[in-house]
Write an enzyme that holds these catalytic residues in place. Structure first.
Site, mmCIF file in Angstrom:
data_model
loop_
_atom_site.group_PDB
_atom_site.id
_atom_site.type_symbol
_atom_site.label_atom_id
_atom_site.label_comp_id
_atom_site.label_asym_id
_atom_site.label_seq_id
_atom_site.Cartn_x
_atom_site.Cartn_y
_atom_site.Cartn_z
ATOM 1 N N ARG A 76 -20.216 -51.505 41.101
ATOM 2 C CA ARG A 76 -21.658 -51.315 41.238
ATOM 3 C C ARG A 76 -22.411 -51.571 39.932
ATOM 4 O O ARG A 76 -22.083 -51.014 38.887
ATOM 5 C CB ARG A 76 -21.937 -49.899 41.728
ATOM 6 C CG ARG A 76 -23.414 -49.609 41.996
ATOM 7 C CD ARG A 76 -23.603 -48.168 42.405
ATOM 8 N NE ARG A 76 -22.973 -47.885 43.673
ATOM 9 C CZ ARG A 76 -22.451 -46.698 43.992
ATOM 10 N NH1 ARG A 76 -22.451 -45.717 43.131
ATOM 11 N NH2 ARG A 76 -21.910 -46.501 45.174
ATOM 12 N N ASN B 62 -29.815 -41.684 34.941
ATOM 13 C CA ASN B 62 -28.988 -41.121 36.011
ATOM 14 C C ASN B 62 -29.796 -40.912 37.290
ATOM 15 O O ASN B 62 -29.303 -41.155 38.403
ATOM 16 C CB ASN B 62 -28.387 -39.791 35.568
ATOM 17 C CG ASN B 62 -27.321 -39.947 34.506
ATOM 18 O OD1 ASN B 62 -26.857 -41.053 34.225
ATOM 19 N ND2 ASN B 62 -26.925 -38.846 33.898
ATOM 20 N N TYR C 127 -16.962 -42.816 26.133
ATOM 21 C CA TYR C 127 -16.342 -42.048 27.205
ATOM 22 C C TYR C 127 -15.009 -41.485 26.720
ATOM 23 O O TYR C 127 -14.285 -42.133 25.962
ATOM 24 C CB TYR C 127 -16.052 -42.933 28.425
ATOM 25 C CG TYR C 127 -17.234 -43.524 29.141
ATOM 26 C CD1 TYR C 127 -18.540 -43.373 28.674
ATOM 27 C CD2 TYR C 127 -17.044 -44.263 30.303
ATOM 28 C CE1 TYR C 127 -19.615 -43.931 29.346
ATOM 29 C CE2 TYR C 127 -18.118 -44.830 30.985
ATOM 30 C CZ TYR C 127 -19.393 -44.664 30.496
ATOM 31 O OH TYR C 127 -20.460 -45.222 31.159
ATOM 32 N N HIS D 26 -10.098 -50.073 41.823
ATOM 33 C CA HIS D 26 -10.572 -49.226 40.720
ATOM 34 C C HIS D 26 -9.435 -48.855 39.778
ATOM 35 O O HIS D 26 -9.663 -48.242 38.738
ATOM 36 C CB HIS D 26 -11.216 -47.962 41.311
ATOM 37 C CG HIS D 26 -12.015 -47.164 40.344
ATOM 38 N ND1 HIS D 26 -11.632 -45.910 39.912
ATOM 39 C CD2 HIS D 26 -13.185 -47.424 39.703
ATOM 40 C CE1 HIS D 26 -12.527 -45.426 39.077
ATOM 41 N NE2 HIS D 26 -13.482 -46.325 38.925
ATOM 42 N N ARG E 120 -16.755 -32.577 35.792
ATOM 43 C CA ARG E 120 -17.955 -32.929 35.042
ATOM 44 C C ARG E 120 -19.206 -32.945 35.909
ATOM 45 O O ARG E 120 -20.241 -32.410 35.559
ATOM 46 C CB ARG E 120 -17.772 -34.307 34.399
ATOM 47 C CG ARG E 120 -18.940 -34.750 33.535
ATOM 48 C CD ARG E 120 -18.872 -36.236 33.246
ATOM 49 N NE ARG E 120 -19.324 -37.038 34.369
ATOM 50 C CZ ARG E 120 -18.950 -38.284 34.607
ATOM 51 N NH1 ARG E 120 -18.074 -38.852 33.824
ATOM 52 N NH2 ARG E 120 -19.427 -38.943 35.647
ATOM 53 N N ARG F 39 -14.987 -52.796 35.015
ATOM 54 C CA ARG F 39 -16.212 -52.885 34.207
ATOM 55 C C ARG F 39 -15.794 -53.260 32.786
ATOM 56 O O ARG F 39 -15.362 -52.409 32.016
ATOM 57 C CB ARG F 39 -16.951 -51.549 34.165
ATOM 58 C CG ARG F 39 -17.468 -51.051 35.503
ATOM 59 C CD ARG F 39 -18.386 -49.846 35.291
ATOM 60 N NE ARG F 39 -18.640 -49.129 36.520
ATOM 61 C CZ ARG F 39 -19.554 -49.479 37.432
ATOM 62 N NH1 ARG F 39 -20.255 -50.573 37.229
ATOM 63 N NH2 ARG F 39 -19.741 -48.757 38.525
ATOM 64 N N HIS G 49 -14.543 -38.319 31.007
ATOM 65 C CA HIS G 49 -14.103 -39.311 31.992
ATOM 66 C C HIS G 49 -12.613 -39.226 32.300
ATOM 67 O O HIS G 49 -12.135 -39.922 33.200
ATOM 68 C CB HIS G 49 -14.451 -40.709 31.461
ATOM 69 C CG HIS G 49 -14.541 -41.772 32.502
ATOM 70 N ND1 HIS G 49 -13.635 -42.797 32.595
ATOM 71 C CD2 HIS G 49 -15.435 -41.965 33.502
ATOM 72 C CE1 HIS G 49 -13.962 -43.589 33.608
ATOM 73 N NE2 HIS G 49 -15.049 -43.102 34.175
#
Length: 724
Positions: A436, A79, A499, A466, A595, A406, A623
């Protein structure tokens, strides 16, 4: 069982209809005005580091299995890598330029680096003083050169000569060999030499770049390990022990590992390129060589060598991190996989088949009966794959449309889309090339789909797509019927096991018609149609959320029941923060389950007493995005792909959708809101100063995630319900 929902009112027997969102007149809605009086929002970047401190706490917890603690330590390092790659450039540039005014200054850089330095120091202290000794007590040891036996040294030397030495090219620096271009996050050594080279020159600095192909953690064979022990050696230690072999005839006087982190957010001027895919592929080649933002060296690195490196990378002092161990803790995650000691890991979790679905029965037939809710990773993502697989194999299915953000490099889902094309179905894939760090995989999938005739769309210029949706169009008799899947998370089976996310399978005519309209909008880039149920960013999602918050505030002012509970990954959109503050000041009770980064300061006297912010960290990455509004007699519940961030509201294509079915709504409230408001095992509460604290005297009992695992596990009530 999860606790009953005393914090939230029960839903009415019949769900109130959700009004259609107004059609946007402009792309960007006007933000709400700020509350009266000055208010300093919490700093976003420090909030991100604070989130990582909460993750780090799981590495500190003695009740977490030992190898999982090591994994959490590696997650924090990963991270932090991304934080520096994406968020640090503006701060570093300000320090380099001596900026004293504006959002980014030399002072902001120093404060941020001090925060990061403290967290990194705590990581290495925990590893060296707690985790490494505890692992050794369980027979898992990383053996450094100084403690290796003669037999172990011979094995390391053989390994070096056979596997490592042929791939290393030491570069002595001189006018003909300038400092090499060092790739982002690569392992390197800087060496200071005594004596002269083959040409009689005293060039004293050399750089050794270590290929990424070499494993960073190597398991030593059992024949050189004591009984009942697993021994490991780090690649950096192997090279360090044999640096002198790379410079025959010269003396190595000083050396250090080093690693540079570079800005890695791809920037492509979409208005100025004719082919976005080509431009991004070219940009990927340069990503590893962006602006340097952080330099990591060994703690024992001399001032001479560290100064030399800082000069080469043009970095201020605060960007230099001296670490007491390997310069890349992320790679220690390889040890977790190599060790294979199940007793030091979490018990394996096997996701259940969704409670609302009958295995072996056609998914679309079940969708015609009612909407189906999927809660991952407690319920299996295989249900989504079964839905798509059924559509691919059904001769009556004519069209499949899907967004791809993704999905991963190895994806059954993408193979199913390719098979659908081969079977003659119309396939439209909206592939977000700018996801990304997944750009290359998405480009490869886009090319593979295009090569066999799928219609591939790259979203909208200047925006990231997204939204997560899958739409099937099927011929049924003389008419066509649509079947849709909407999700808060990505179409990625691997992350669906890690997730927490919600998915909705529906053939509701209004929702699926809206989905089709959004797909057509993304392909044609015409103005979006008037949507009946869905809310679409960047057009009216933010505006609609502001209206719902305002409605709750007005209800509170009128003495009616007024409640907001919102769960998301980040809260940084200033317009939404202002609206929440105003609603809280009007008397609404607001709970925010955030979160990660949160810029809203909660529990401030006179400003936000009615707003509580909590963050829940657990075994799985939180998530889900769930937004609950109660104003008088009206209650609304939305799921969304969007966090409450400015980029999600105004610079991305995002969706939010209502959940009408009373049973599904109550299930979401119980599982995703109430259980997290009652969690005392993984929860942190935000203080007025922006810091976070755990409950002083946590009540015994499972946290939200553990309770959900118990509910959906093989012996849980949902499993018994499925067996019936």
């Amino acid at each position: 069982m999860l606790a009953p929902p005393p914090e939230l009112p029960s839903l009415p027997e019949r769900a109130a209809p959700v009004a259609a969102p107004p059609q946007a007149a402009e792309l960007v809605p006007a933000p709400s005005s700020p509350p009266a009086g000055p208010l300093a929002f919490l700093d976003r970047d420090h909030s991100i580091l604070a989130f990582n401190e909460r993750v780090f706490h799981w590495a500190e917890r003695s009740d977490v299995p030992l190898l999982e603690r090591l994994r959490y330590l590696c997650i924090v390092s990963s991270n932090l890598d991304e934080f520096f790659e994406v968020r640090a450039t503006a701060h570093t540039s300000a320090a380099q330029n001596g900026d004293t005014k504006g959002a980014y200054t030399g002072a902001s850089f120093e404060a941020l680096m001090a925060h990061a330095q403290d967290l990194v120091a705590r990581q290495y202290k925990l590893y060296n003083e707690a985790l490494a000794p505890a692992l050794a007590a369980h027979g898992l040891r990383i053996v450094s050169h100084g403690v290796r036996s003669a037999e172990q040294r011979r094995w390391v030397q053989e390994y070096f000569q056979r596997e490592v030495r042929p791939l290393l090219v030491p570069v002595g620096l001189d006018p003909a060999h300038p400092f090499p271009l060092v790739a982002n996050k690569s392992l390197n050594f800087i060496v200071r030499l005594k004596g002269q080279d083959a040409f009689g020159r005293a060039n004293e600095i050399a750089i050794v770049r270590v290929p990424r192909a070499l494993p960073r953690v190597i398991r030593m064979p059992a024949r050189v390990a004591p009984a009942k022990e697993q021994l490991f050696v780090l690649l950096s230690s192997v090279i360090r022990a044999h640096l002198s072999d790379l410079f025959p005839g010269r003396e190595v006087t000083e050396f250090s590992q080093f690693r540079v982190t570079r800005h890695s957010d791809l920037a492509v001027d979409e208005e100025d390129v004719s082919n976005l895919r080509t431009a991004l592929r070219q940009g990927l080649q340069q990503r590893h060589f962006g602006q340097a933002v952080r330099l990591e060296v060994s703690a024992g690195c001399s001032r001479f060598l560290s100064d030399f490196l800082q000069t080469q990378f043009n970095l201020p002092q605060g960007a230099l991190f001296r670490v007491h161990g390997p310069v890349n803790l992320v790679r220690l995650g390889q040890m977790v996989d190599l060790a294979g000691n199940a007793s030091l890991l979490f018990p394996p979790w096997r996701a259940a088949w969704p409670q609302a679905m009958v295995a072996g029965t056609p998914v679309m037939a079940q969708m015609r009966e009612r909407d189906l809710l999927l809660h991952h990773p407690f319920e299996s993502f295989d249900a989504v794959l079964a839905f798509l697989r059924e559509a691919v194999n059904d001769p009556d299915v004519l069209v499949i449309k899907q967004t791809i953000y993704r999905t991963g490099a190895d994806s059954e889902l993408m193979e199913l889309l390719r098979e659908a094309v081969r079977r003659g179905k119309e396939v439209m894939a909206v592939v977000e090339l700018k996801a990304r760090f997944d750009e290359e995989a998405n480009i490869n999938w886009a090319e593979a789909l295009e090569a066999i005739g799928a219609q591939v769309v790259y979203g909208v210029v200047g925006l990231k797509t997204h939204a997560k949706m899958l739409l099937i169009t099927r011929r049924e008799g003389k008419s066509l019927r649509r079947y849709g899947h909407l999700s808060t998370g990505n179409y990625n089976p691997r992350t669906a096991r890690l997730y927490t996310d919600l998915g909705l399978l529906t053939c509701n005519g209004d929702i699926t018609a809206d989905m089709d309209g959004v797909f057509n909008h993304l392909a044609s880039q015409n103005r979006p149609p008037r949507l009946r149920q869905l809310m679409l960013a960047p057009f009216h999602l933010q505006q609609r959320m502001l209206q719902k918050i305002e409605q709750v505030g007005q209800a509170a002012q009128a003495g009616q029941h007024a409640r907001i509970v919102a769960k998301m990954n980040a809260l940084t959109d200033e317009a939404l923060i202002h609206a929440l503050l105003r609603a809280g000041q009007q008397g609404a009770r607001i709970d925010l389950i955030v979160r990660g980064a949160c810029m809203l300061p909660a529990q401030l006297p006179g400003v936000s007493e009615n707003i509580r912010v909590r963050s829940v960290i657990g075994r799985f990455l939180e998530h889900t995005r769930v937004f609950y509004f109660s104003a008088g007699e009206e209650q609304d519940l939305y799921l969304s792909s969007a966090d409450w961030m400015n980029r999600n509201m105004l610079r991305r294509v995002e969706l939010a959708w209502p959940v009408h079915d009373p049973e599904l709504r109550q299930r979401i409230i119980d599982e995703c809101l109430v259980s997290y408001l009652h969690d005392e095992q993984g929860a942190w509460s935000q203080r007025p100063d922006g810091g976070y604290t755990r409950p002083a005297h946590p009540i015994d009992g499972p946290g939200a995630q553990a309770a959900l695992m118990a509910r959906y596990g093989q012996g849980g009530p949902m499993a018994r319900k499925r067996r019936k």
